[in-house]
Enzyme design. Structure first.
Site, PDB file in Angstrom:
ATOM      1  N   ASP A  73     -32.979 -12.928 -17.302  1.00 46.34           N
ATOM      2  CA  ASP A  73     -32.702 -13.784 -18.507  1.00 46.34           C
ATOM      3  C   ASP A  73     -33.552 -12.979 -19.485  1.00 46.34           C
ATOM      4  O   ASP A  73     -34.601 -12.541 -19.359  1.00 46.34           O
ATOM      5  CB  ASP A  73     -33.398 -15.345 -18.437  1.00 46.34           C
ATOM      6  CG  ASP A  73     -31.743 -15.861 -18.100  1.00 46.34           C
ATOM      7  OD1 ASP A  73     -30.715 -15.440 -17.897  1.00 46.34           O
ATOM      8  OD2 ASP A  73     -31.677 -17.110 -17.365  1.00 46.34           O
ATOM      9  N   TYR A 102     -40.035 -13.595  -6.570  1.00 44.98           N
ATOM     10  CA  TYR A 102     -40.220 -13.828  -7.831  1.00 44.98           C
ATOM     11  C   TYR A 102     -41.668 -14.513  -8.034  1.00 44.98           C
ATOM     12  O   TYR A 102     -41.990 -15.158  -6.955  1.00 44.98           O
ATOM     13  CB  TYR A 102     -39.325 -14.983  -8.583  1.00 44.98           C
ATOM     14  CG  TYR A 102     -37.987 -14.489  -8.917  1.00 44.98           C
ATOM     15  CD1 TYR A 102     -38.077 -13.862 -10.235  1.00 44.98           C
ATOM     16  CD2 TYR A 102     -37.122 -14.333  -8.007  1.00 44.98           C
ATOM     17  CE1 TYR A 102     -36.920 -13.315 -10.810  1.00 44.98           C
ATOM     18  CE2 TYR A 102     -35.850 -13.683  -8.508  1.00 44.98           C
ATOM     19  CZ  TYR A 102     -35.649 -13.308  -9.753  1.00 44.98           C
ATOM     20  OH  TYR A 102     -34.746 -12.606 -10.285  1.00 44.98           O
TER      21      TYR A 102
END
Lengths: 252, 252
Positions: A52, A111
Site C-alpha cells: 500500500d 513483515y
C-alpha cells in the site's frame, strides 16, 4: 529472452504504493519507466506483493522477462542509473527459470511493524514508524501475538472491502520485542490479507491499553468479525522485511 | 516577557536550510509561522547555527522572547500541534536569562558526518548520508582527522566566498570510526566556517583514496589555500549533533 529476478528495497513514503496507476508515482511505475529508458522495452514488472501507499520494503523481489542483454551483475547499477528515484535501491539480479513468477512462487513473507515508543517523536522516524507515547508492556504484547500463530480464517483481520476467495492463512511465527526506543512486531506467514498486519498491530495495542484482554484474541479470530479486532494501524510503520522462495530467503 | 530556550531536531532534506527566506521552506520560517499560529506573535527566532539546505540536526537550540503564557512543559507539544512539519521535532523548552542568546552564548558544537560505505545504497539513507562505494581505511582516516585538532586559521577549509573577519577556529576533538555499514566523522570545535566540516570530509576521503597523504594535512592548513584541500562533501551526510552552552551540553 531471459527471466530476471531482482532484489530491491524502497522507502514507501515517496510512493503511492507498489502498483502502477495513472497520475501517481508508484514503485512499479517507476521501475517500468526506468526499464523503458534503459532497454527501450515495455516490460511487465511482476512484484512479489502489492504494498500500500506509505508501506516500506527492506526486501522486495520482482521478475521481468526481457530481451535486454545487459549482464546480470551490471543490471542493478544500470537500472538505478536510468533515473530511478533514490527511494528505490536495486540490490541484485539473477536469471531464473522462464516460468518463475515472483508473486505466485512466493512461499512465505515476513513483515515488520515499527512503533516508535517515545513522548517526543524523532524527525528521523517521521513517515517511517508509528509514534506511540504511552507505556508498552512488551511481554504482554508478545504473549498476545503468539495467538496469531496457526492456520485460521483471518476475516476479522482483513479490511472489510477486500475481495478474496479464501481468508484462510497460515502464520508461522509472530513476536513483539523492544529495540531501544522502538517496539517491533515481526510476523511470518504464507500470505497476508489486505491490511492484515496493520489490524494485528491495532489489536495488539488494544491488548496493551486494556481495551481487550490478551486471551480474547482466539475468540476474535473465531468471530470472523472485523469490528471485533483493533483499528488499522497507519501504513508508516509497516515494512515488508523478507520474502521466501522454495522455503528459503534467496539472494537474487 | 520570558526568554525561552527550545531544543529541537530536524531532518534537513525537507528544508532549504535553517534561515528564513522568501518563497522557500526553511526551519526558521516554519517555526516562526507555528509561533504565529499558536500565540499570535511575530517572534524573532534566534538559532544556534545557520545550517545549509539538506543538513540535518540531531540537536539544535533556539531561543525566543515571548509574551505567551504557555507553561514550558506544554510548549513543545503545543508548538508541534501548530502545524509544524513532521520533519521538525520539539524536544523540550526551558526559561533562560533574558539576555541569553542561543547563537552567541554557544561555546562548542559537535558535528557528525555520515558516510554509507556500501556498493548498494539503502533507500533508507537516501538524503541522510553520502554513499561511498570504495574501501575505507578507517584507521588512516582517523589518523588524518587528528591533524585537525588545535587552533588554526582554517582558510583552506572554508568556502572561498565566505565573508568572516577571522578564520581562526579551535577544534577540540576529531575522529573517524565505523558503525556497521556507516563511517562516521565526528568533530567538536568552538565554531565552524562555511562548509568547513564538509571540506574536512572531502579531504579525509582524498587521504583514503591516496590523492593526498595523511601527513599532508598540516601543510594544507598552513597554506590557507582552499584549492589545496579536498572537495566539499554533499550536505546529505552532515548532522549538527550536539550544542554546548557553559561548557556543558544542556537539557533545555
Amino acid at each position: 529472452m531471459r527471466n530476471l529476478l531482482f532484489k530491491i528495497a524502497f522507502q514507501g513514503a515517496a510512493f503511492h504504493g507498489w502498483q502502477q496507476q495513472e497520475n501517481a508515482i508508484t514503485v512499479q511505475g517507476e521501475l517500468k519507466a526506468a526499464f523503458k529508458r534503459l532497454t527501450g522495452e515495455n516490460v511487465n514488472i511482476i512484484g512479489c506483493s502489492r504494498t500500500d501507499a506509505g508501506v516500506h520494503a527492506n526486501e522486495y523481489f520482482f521478475n521481468v522477462r526481457t530481451e535486454a542483454t545487459i549482464p546480470v551483475e551490471s543490471f542493478p547499477v544500470a537500472l538505478m542509473s536510468a533515473k530511478l528515484p533514490g527511494e528505490i535501491s536495486v540490490y541484485s539480479c539473477k536469471e531464473v527459470d522462464f516460468d518463475f513468477n515472483a508473486r505466485f512462487d512466493c512461499e512465505k513473507k515476513e513483515y515488520e511493524y515499527v512503533i516508535e515508543n517515545t513522548k517526543t517523536p524523532s524527525p528521523f522516524y517521521y513517515k517511517r514508524a508509528m509514534n506511540y507515547k504511552y507505556d508498552v508492556d512488551v511481554e504482554l504484547m508478545n504473549k498476545a501475538a503468539k495467538h496469531f500463530i496457526g492456520t485460521f480464517d483471518f476475516s476479522a483481520f482483513c479490511a472489510a472491502d477486500a475481495q478474496v476467495k479464501s481468508k484462510v492463512r497460515t502464520i508461522y511465527d509472530a513476536s513483539v520485542f523492544r529495540d531501544g526506543d522502538l517496539i517491533k512486531f515481526r510476523v511470518q506467514g504464507n500470505g497476508f490479507l489486505y491490511n492484515m498486519v496493520r489490524i494485528m498491530v491495532g489489536t495488539l495495542l488494544y491488548v496493551n491499553n486494556g481495551k481487550i484482554k490478551c486471551d480474547d484474541i482466539p475468540s476474535i479470530i473465531e468471530s470472523k468479525d472485523r469490528t471485533k479486532a483493533g483499528i488499522t494501524a497507519i501504513p508508516d510503520g509497516l515494512y515488508l522485511n523478507k520474502v521466501f522462495y522454495g522455503g528459503e530467503s534467496i539472494e537474487a
